[in-house]
Design a protein around this motif. Structure first.
Motif, PDB file in Angstrom:
ATOM      1  N   THR A 192       0.847  -1.192   0.000  1.00 51.11           N
ATOM      2  CA  THR A 192       0.000   0.000   0.000  1.00 51.11           C
ATOM      3  C   THR A 192       0.877   1.236   0.000  1.00 51.11           C
ATOM      4  OG1 THR A 192      -1.712  -1.141   1.261  1.00 51.11           O
ATOM      5  CG2 THR A 192      -1.780   1.257   1.273  1.00 51.11           C
ATOM      6  N   SER A 193       0.523   2.213  -0.820  1.00 53.87           N
ATOM      7  CA  SER A 193       1.267   3.468  -0.905  1.00 53.87           C
ATOM      8  C   SER A 193       0.300   4.621  -0.676  1.00 53.87           C
ATOM      9  CB  SER A 193       1.922   3.596  -2.282  1.00 53.87           C
ATOM     10  OG  SER A 193       2.599   4.826  -2.384  1.00 53.87           O
ATOM     11  N   ILE A 194       0.643   5.502   0.262  1.00 55.09           N
ATOM     12  CA  ILE A 194      -0.211   6.644   0.581  1.00 55.09           C
ATOM     13  C   ILE A 194       0.562   7.924   0.323  1.00 55.09           C
ATOM     14  CG2 ILE A 194      -1.387   7.876   2.440  1.00 55.09           C
ATOM     15  CD1 ILE A 194      -2.109   5.202   3.632  1.00 55.09           C
ATOM     16  N   GLN A 195      -0.049   8.823  -0.433  1.00 57.96           N
ATOM     17  CA  GLN A 195       0.496  10.153  -0.681  1.00 57.96           C
ATOM     18  C   GLN A 195      -0.370  11.130   0.099  1.00 57.96           C
ATOM     19  OE1 GLN A 195       3.244  10.644  -2.665  1.00 57.96           O
ATOM     20  NE2 GLN A 195       3.328   8.432  -2.911  1.00 57.96           N
ATOM     21  N   GLY A 196       0.139  11.621   1.235  1.00 58.15           N
ATOM     22  CA  GLY A 196      -0.636  12.544   2.053  1.00 58.15           C
ATOM     23  C   GLY A 196      -0.417  12.264   3.521  1.00 58.15           C
ATOM     24  N   ASP A 197      -1.028  13.081   4.352  1.00 55.02           N
ATOM     25  CA  ASP A 197      -0.849  12.985   5.792  1.00 55.02           C
ATOM     26  C   ASP A 197      -1.801  11.972   6.406  1.00 55.02           C
ATOM     27  OD1 ASP A 197       0.944  15.013   5.392  1.00 55.02           O
ATOM     28  OD2 ASP A 197      -0.350  16.594   6.178  1.00 55.02           O
TER      29      ASP A 197
ATOM     30  N   GLN B 222       4.181   2.088   2.165  1.00 59.27           N
ATOM     31  CA  GLN B 222       4.904   3.338   1.953  1.00 59.27           C
ATOM     32  C   GLN B 222       3.979   4.525   2.201  1.00 59.27           C
ATOM     33  OE1 GLN B 222       6.335   3.049  -2.076  1.00 59.27           O
ATOM     34  NE2 GLN B 222       8.163   1.941  -1.449  1.00 59.27           N
ATOM     35  N   VAL B 223       4.509   5.519   2.920  1.00 59.73           N
ATOM     36  CA  VAL B 223       3.773   6.755   3.181  1.00 59.73           C
ATOM     37  C   VAL B 223       4.667   7.923   2.814  1.00 59.73           C
ATOM     38  CG1 VAL B 223       2.669   8.199   4.924  1.00 59.73           C
ATOM     39  CG2 VAL B 223       2.409   5.722   5.047  1.00 59.73           C
ATOM     40  N   ASN B 224       4.112   8.848   2.037  1.00 59.22           N
ATOM     41  CA  ASN B 224       4.819  10.077   1.700  1.00 59.22           C
ATOM     42  C   ASN B 224       4.012  11.222   2.293  1.00 59.22           C
ATOM     43  OD1 ASN B 224       6.374  12.090   0.640  1.00 59.22           O
ATOM     44  ND2 ASN B 224       5.984  11.605  -1.493  1.00 59.22           N
ATOM     45  N   GLY B 225       4.356  11.616   3.531  1.00 53.32           N
ATOM     46  CA  GLY B 225       3.636  12.667   4.226  1.00 53.32           C
ATOM     47  C   GLY B 225       3.782  12.512   5.725  1.00 53.32           C
TER      48      GLY B 225
ATOM     49  N   THR C 103       8.479   8.768   4.080  1.00 56.45           N
ATOM     50  CA  THR C 103       9.180   9.985   3.691  1.00 56.45           C
ATOM     51  C   THR C 103       8.303  11.124   4.191  1.00 56.45           C
ATOM     52  OG1 THR C 103      10.096   8.912   1.739  1.00 56.45           O
ATOM     53  CG2 THR C 103      10.158  11.319   1.794  1.00 56.45           C
ATOM     54  N   GLY C 104       8.655  11.647   5.338  1.00 54.17           N
ATOM     55  CA  GLY C 104       7.857  12.680   5.982  1.00 54.17           C
ATOM     56  C   GLY C 104       8.090  12.617   7.476  1.00 54.17           C
TER      57      GLY C 104
END
Length: 140
Positions: free
Chosen positions: A28-33, A45-48, A65-66
């Motif tokens: 699962t990949s999340i872009q956001g907080d 993966q989390v970008n936020g 990454t955040g």
């Protein structure tokens, strides 16, 4: 949502407690907080920003990454960003952290890697403040 005051004596139904554990699974990949109240485990993966009033666990395959903001954290995966932990930050296994850490207690296994600065007091150093804003405020 549910009201316990409306139970009748013959009612055999019971309320199940709601889960306060949130899981971001591998793949699962999340872009956001992500902001939550309960524990959270991240194997994807989390970008936020990831923020909770409880515990964050970053699994061995997890990658963030955040910034992290929480009460306590166990990190086994990769985190790139500022980490602010009220109590214990524990780097386990092959954890890789790139970024500054603000925590009351810090523990690290020999196989973990940490590249950054660690602050273990209540006040942020003056050299990290720019134009009246702290590093954490700039990251938000």
């Amino acid at each position: 949502m549910f009201n316990n005051n409306q139970k009748s004596k013959g009612d055999s139904k019971t309320m199940l407690p709601t889960s306060t554990i949130n899981i971001i699974g591998n793949g699962t990949s999340i872009q956001g907080d992500i902001v939550c109240e309960g524990d959270i485990r991240i194997d994807g993966q989390v970008n936020g920003l990831v923020s909770t009033k409880a515990k964050i666990v970053v699994g061995p395959e997890g990658e963030i990454t955040g910034d992290l903001v929480c009460q306590s954290a166990d990190i086994l995966g990769k985190v790139t960003g500022i980490i602010k932990v009220e109590e214990l930050l524990f780097l386990k296994g092959n954890a890789l952290v790139k970024g500054d850490v603000y925590t009351a207690h810090f523990e690290m296994e020999p196989s973990a890697k940490f590249n950054g600065r660690c602050y273990m007091d209540d006040q942020q150093p003056a050299d990290n403040q720019k134009h009246g804003k702290s590093v954490l405020q700039e990251a938000e």
